[in-house]
Design a protein around this motif. Structure first.
Motif, PDB file in Angstrom:
ATOM      1  N   LEU A   1       0.829  -1.214   0.000  1.00  0.00           N
ATOM      2  CA  LEU A   1       0.000   0.000   0.000  1.00  0.00           C
ATOM      3  C   LEU A   1       0.859   1.258   0.000  1.00  0.00           C
ATOM      4  CD1 LEU A   1      -2.878  -0.864   2.490  1.00  0.00           C
ATOM      5  CD2 LEU A   1      -3.055  -0.564   0.022  1.00  0.00           C
ATOM      6  N   ALA A   2       2.016   1.185   0.647  1.00  0.00           N
ATOM      7  CA  ALA A   2       2.903   2.345   0.719  1.00  0.00           C
ATOM      8  C   ALA A   2       3.372   2.776  -0.664  1.00  0.00           C
ATOM      9  CB  ALA A   2       4.096   2.026   1.608  1.00  0.00           C
TER      10      ALA A   2
ATOM     11  N   TYR B   1       1.625   2.915  -3.350  1.00  0.00           N
ATOM     12  CA  TYR B   1       0.600   3.722  -4.004  1.00  0.00           C
ATOM     13  C   TYR B   1       0.165   4.938  -3.183  1.00  0.00           C
ATOM     14  CZ  TYR B   1       0.446  -0.481  -6.805  1.00  0.00           C
ATOM     15  OH  TYR B   1       0.809  -1.539  -7.610  1.00  0.00           O
ATOM     16  N   GLN B   2       0.494   4.945  -1.891  1.00  0.00           N
ATOM     17  CA  GLN B   2       0.028   6.015  -1.013  1.00  0.00           C
ATOM     18  C   GLN B   2       0.471   7.385  -1.507  1.00  0.00           C
ATOM     19  OE1 GLN B   2       1.102   5.350   3.048  1.00  0.00           O
ATOM     20  NE2 GLN B   2      -0.052   7.084   3.829  1.00  0.00           N
ATOM     21  N   GLN B   3       1.698   7.480  -2.035  1.00  0.00           N
ATOM     22  CA  GLN B   3       2.223   8.767  -2.510  1.00  0.00           C
ATOM     23  C   GLN B   3       1.374   9.331  -3.654  1.00  0.00           C
ATOM     24  OE1 GLN B   3       5.895   8.432  -4.876  1.00  0.00           O
ATOM     25  NE2 GLN B   3       5.707   6.197  -4.704  1.00  0.00           N
TER      26      GLN B   3
ATOM     27  N   PHE C   1      -1.798   9.263  -3.882  1.00  0.00           N
ATOM     28  CA  PHE C   1      -3.080   9.768  -3.372  1.00  0.00           C
ATOM     29  C   PHE C   1      -2.858  10.982  -2.458  1.00  0.00           C
ATOM     30  CE2 PHE C   1      -4.014   5.538  -4.768  1.00  0.00           C
ATOM     31  CZ  PHE C   1      -5.305   5.622  -5.264  1.00  0.00           C
ATOM     32  N   ASP C   2      -1.597  11.419  -2.383  1.00  0.00           N
ATOM     33  CA  ASP C   2      -1.232  12.530  -1.509  1.00  0.00           C
ATOM     34  C   ASP C   2      -1.391  13.866  -2.250  1.00  0.00           C
ATOM     35  OD1 ASP C   2      -0.302  13.993   0.609  1.00  0.00           O
ATOM     36  OD2 ASP C   2       1.817  13.642   0.167  1.00  0.00           O
TER      37      ASP C   2
ATOM     38  N   TYR D   1      -5.494   9.632  -7.307  1.00  0.00           N
ATOM     39  CA  TYR D   1      -6.718  10.049  -6.621  1.00  0.00           C
ATOM     40  C   TYR D   1      -7.692  10.694  -7.611  1.00  0.00           C
ATOM     41  CZ  TYR D   1      -9.697  12.354  -3.135  1.00  0.00           C
ATOM     42  OH  TYR D   1     -10.775  12.774  -2.391  1.00  0.00           O
TER      43      TYR D   1
END
Length: 210
Positions: free
Chosen positions: A11-12, A14-16, A18-19, A52
């Motif tokens: 998940l980490a 892809y997290q960037q 969605f930031d 996002y």
């Protein structure tokens, strides 16, 4: 070091992507519908892709297409002996989900894979998904306008949305394509990009608004 390795199931990873905040999304939306022929999506104020915006644009378009398609059908509905009452077509939501998520995910994936094969400096996968996701934004107002049950008006609206959308895609991929292929091959690639996008636009019109 090892912490920078790309893990597709983390998940980490892809997290960037969605930031982003509302201001970022609005700036990107503005660029996606800009009539400027020279303005690139990734420039000074947009330095990294996001997922996002594309995810929510695609999701919004799915619901607006399904709802507006049914509303348009209801407005032009005429009772007959066999069909006296208008019935909501729930399959439009299912089809919109499959087609739009499929297009926004698979076309960039195929484009990225082909570029890895053809180009020494290929597209970034996330960048392509981002460009294709934002390219769909203009279809959201178009889908609402197509509620008006006038065929020539619907074709005109979808045609204008397609023109704006495909122009946005091509101006953001042409430098990579034309910089690494001869003119004939580059033109073939850009025509294929436009033709695929044209097929999507025609499908959206015929399936949701006929």
């Amino acid at each position: 070091g090892g912490g920078r390795s790309w893990n597709p199931i983390s998940l980490a990873t892809y997290q960037q992507y969605f930031d982003v905040d509302t201001a970022d999304i609005l700036a990107r939306l503005k660029k996606s519908v800009s009539p400027s022929a020279s303005e690139k999506f990734f420039s000074d104020d947009v330095t990294k892709p996001d997922l996002y915006g594309p995810f929510w644009l695609c999701t919004t378009l799915i619901f607006t297409m399904a709802a507006a398609g049914n509303l348009g059908a209801m407005m032009s509905f005429r009772p007959t002996e066999d069909s006296r009452v208008f019935t909501y077509n729930f399959s439009k939501l299912t089809v919109a989900t499959s087609i739009l998520y499929g297009y926004a995910g698979l076309v960039p994936l195929v484009g990225w894979a082909v570029s890895k094969w053809l180009f020494s400096a290929p597209f970034g996968l996330i960048e392509l998904i981002c460009v294709y996701g934002y390219s769909l934004s203009v279809f959201i107002p178009a889908s609402l306008l197509c509620v008006i049950p006038i065929e020539i008006f619907r074709w005109l609206v979808i045609g204008l949305a397609f023109g704006s959308s495909v122009r946005f895609i091509t101006r953001n991929v042409k430098d990579v394509v034309m910089g690494q292929l001869d003119d004939r091959k580059a033109l073939s690639v850009l025509i294929a990009v436009g033709a695929l996008h044209g097929c999507l636009a025609i499908f959206l019109k015929l399936y949701f608004y006929s």
